[in-house]
Design a protein around this motif. Structure first.
Motif: not given
Length: 102
Positions: A38-48
Motif C-alpha cells: 500500500q505505502d510503496g506501490y499504492g496497491e490494494s486487494r483486487a481479488g483472492a
C-alpha cells in the motif's frame, strides 16, 4: 478478469505450499507485506481465493501505477510474495475462441 484470477489461482495451487516453496520466496508477516504494498506501490486487494492446500492467494494491484503483486498466505500464517509486475488492467477479460485472452 475473473478468468485470469482463476487461472492464476490454479497455477499457484499446482505449485503447492510446502516449506521448501515458501523458503524460496520473500516471506513475512501478512500485515507488514500488505502495508509495504500500500505505502510503496499504492496497491490494494483486487481479488483472492483459497488454494486446494488451504493457502490464501491474494492479488494486490494499483490502477494508478499499474503494478500488481500476488501473495500466498500459508496455513501457518506466513505470507510469501509469489509474483509481481506492471501493466495491470482491471475489468472483464475478453477470451478468444482459442481460449486466450485478447
Amino acid at each position: 478478469m475473473k478468468t485470469f484470477l482463476l487461472g492464476m489461482i490454479a497455477i499457484l495451487t499446482a505449485m503447492g505450499t510446502n516449506s521448501a516453496t515458501a523458503q524460496s520466496r520473500n516471506c513475512g508477516e501478512r500485515t507488514e507485506i500488505i502495508q509495504r504494498l500500500q505505502d510503496g506501490y499504492g496497491e490494494s486487494r483486487a481479488g483472492a481465493g483459497l488454494s486446494t492446500t488451504n493457502g490464501i492467494v491474494e492479488v494486490f494491484a494499483s490502477e494508478e501505477s499499474g503494478t500488481w503483486t500476488i501473495i500466498l498466505t500459508l496455513p501457518t500464517g506466513k505470507s510469501c510474495l509469489v509474483a509481481a509486475g506492471n501493466s495491470w488492467e482491471s475489468g472483464p477479460t475478453k477470451i478468444t475462441k482459442s481460449g486466450l485472452p485478447v
